[in-house]
Write an enzyme that holds these catalytic residues in place. Structure first.
Site, PDB file in Angstrom:
ATOM      1  N   MET A   1       2.137 -31.255 -10.573  1.00 17.93           N
ATOM      2  CA  MET A   1       1.284 -31.359 -11.752  1.00 17.93           C
ATOM      3  C   MET A   1       1.971 -30.799 -12.982  1.00 17.93           C
ATOM      4  O   MET A   1       2.918 -30.013 -12.881  1.00 17.93           O
ATOM      5  CB  MET A   1      -0.058 -30.665 -11.514  1.00 17.93           C
ATOM      6  CG  MET A   1       0.009 -29.232 -11.105  1.00 17.93           C
ATOM      7  SD  MET A   1      -1.569 -28.621 -10.419  1.00 17.93           S
ATOM      8  CE  MET A   1      -1.724 -29.577  -8.915  1.00 17.93           C
ATOM      9  N   CYS A   2       1.517 -31.285 -14.130  1.00 15.78           N
ATOM     10  CA  CYS A   2       2.025 -30.810 -15.410  1.00 15.78           C
ATOM     11  C   CYS A   2       3.546 -31.059 -15.482  1.00 15.78           C
ATOM     12  O   CYS A   2       4.015 -32.113 -15.067  1.00 15.78           O
ATOM     13  CB  CYS A   2       1.652 -29.329 -15.571  1.00 15.78           C
ATOM     14  SG  CYS A   2       1.842 -28.645 -17.223  1.00 15.78           S
ATOM     15  N   ILE A   3       4.303 -30.096 -15.972  1.00 15.71           N
ATOM     16  CA  ILE A   3       5.740 -30.268 -16.172  1.00 15.71           C
ATOM     17  C   ILE A   3       6.499 -30.398 -14.864  1.00 15.71           C
ATOM     18  O   ILE A   3       7.646 -30.863 -14.851  1.00 15.71           O
ATOM     19  CB  ILE A   3       6.303 -29.084 -17.005  1.00 15.71           C
ATOM     20  CG1 ILE A   3       7.694 -29.378 -17.556  1.00 15.71           C
ATOM     21  CG2 ILE A   3       6.294 -27.800 -16.180  1.00 15.71           C
ATOM     22  CD1 ILE A   3       7.731 -30.523 -18.546  1.00 15.71           C
ATOM     23  N   ALA A   4       5.887 -30.040 -13.732  1.00 14.71           N
ATOM     24  CA  ALA A   4       6.582 -30.120 -12.438  1.00 14.71           C
ATOM     25  C   ALA A   4       7.009 -31.542 -12.101  1.00 14.71           C
ATOM     26  O   ALA A   4       7.961 -31.740 -11.342  1.00 14.71           O
ATOM     27  CB  ALA A   4       5.698 -29.560 -11.325  1.00 14.71           C
TER      28      ALA A   4
ATOM     29  N   THR B   1      -0.209 -35.492 -11.807  1.00 12.12           N
ATOM     30  CA  THR B   1      -1.292 -35.504 -12.802  1.00 12.12           C
ATOM     31  C   THR B   1      -0.852 -34.674 -13.995  1.00 12.12           C
ATOM     32  O   THR B   1      -0.115 -33.693 -13.837  1.00 12.12           O
ATOM     33  CB  THR B   1      -2.604 -34.961 -12.201  1.00 12.12           C
ATOM     34  OG1 THR B   1      -3.685 -35.196 -13.112  1.00 12.12           O
ATOM     35  CG2 THR B   1      -2.520 -33.479 -11.904  1.00 12.12           C
TER      36      THR B   1
END
Length: 219
Positions: A136-139, A191
């Site tokens: 999620m996010c920057i991962a 996401t």
């Protein structure tokens, strides 16, 4: 048999570690679904320490990623080097700048980034065993460096980050804060979370969908 999910953390705090809300929402949803989980983090020093009150780097201070991550896991955490994919059915990586500063050097190197070797070794096992992987996010930016080219992911609609993903061989899909992108072939779910979220409820919707889809893929 009870499903088991590994959760990989990068410290504690959005600006230099794992994003706290994203992590908590992930663990909450796993628990609501009756899924066992265990947290892991690398036993390394953080890239730097950020004062979360003013977002400035604290000169001369060091913190350990595993010790900081233990705050989020209430002490129930293991070194990333001990993560064995055969002991889990899936893996999830919440976001936060620790992903781009300690799990990788994306924050400074951009598309020329390198991923922490211990993270690559851990996640490669899940990929080889075709077990679901959620980020999620920057991962999501890690995917092109961790696995093969052409895996669909999302960070929302950030042009700089999505451009970096594309230049590294990834396939970026624009998505809203409450949406997920699922690459069924490669079993990767992403996401945007706090790449777009302005409220915890917005982040929760997308994160819950991600965990729900990971749950379905473990069937």
């Amino acid at each position: 048999m009870t499903k088991r999910v590994a959760v990989i953390l990068a410290g504690c705090g959005v600006y230099d570690g794992a994003e706290i809300y994203e992590t908590t929402l992930t663990l909450l949803r796993l628990d609501q679904l009756g899924i066992e989980y265990h947290c892991f983090a690398p036993d390394i020093e953080q890239h730097h320490v950020v004062n979360h009150l003013n977002q400035e780097v604290v000169e001369g201070e060091t913190r350990n990623v595993l010790q900081e991550s233990a705050r989020l896991a209430r002490g129930d955490i293991s070194p990333l080097a001990e993560l064995a994919s055969e002991n889990f059915d899936a893996v999830i990586v919440p976001g936060g700048f620790g992903v781009a500063k300690s799990l990788s050097d994306f924050a400074s190197a951009g598309a020329n980034m390198q991923v922490l070797e211990a993270l690559k070794e851990a996640l490669t096992g899940f990929r080889q065993e075709a077990k679901p992987i959620g980020l999620m996010c920057i991962a999501a930016v890690l995917v092109p460096r961790l696995f093969e080219d052409g895996i669909a992911v999302t960070v929302g609609n950030d042009p700089a980050v999505s451009g970096a993903i594309s230049s590294m061989g990834g396939l970026h899909r624009s998505a809203g804060v409450e949406e997920i992108v699922v690459d069924f072939e490669h079993r990767v779910v992403t996401t945007p979370a706090y790449m777009l979220a302005t409220r915890i409820s917005e982040a929760a919707t997308g994160i819950f969908k991600l965990v729900d889809r990971i749950n379905e893929m473990m069937e």
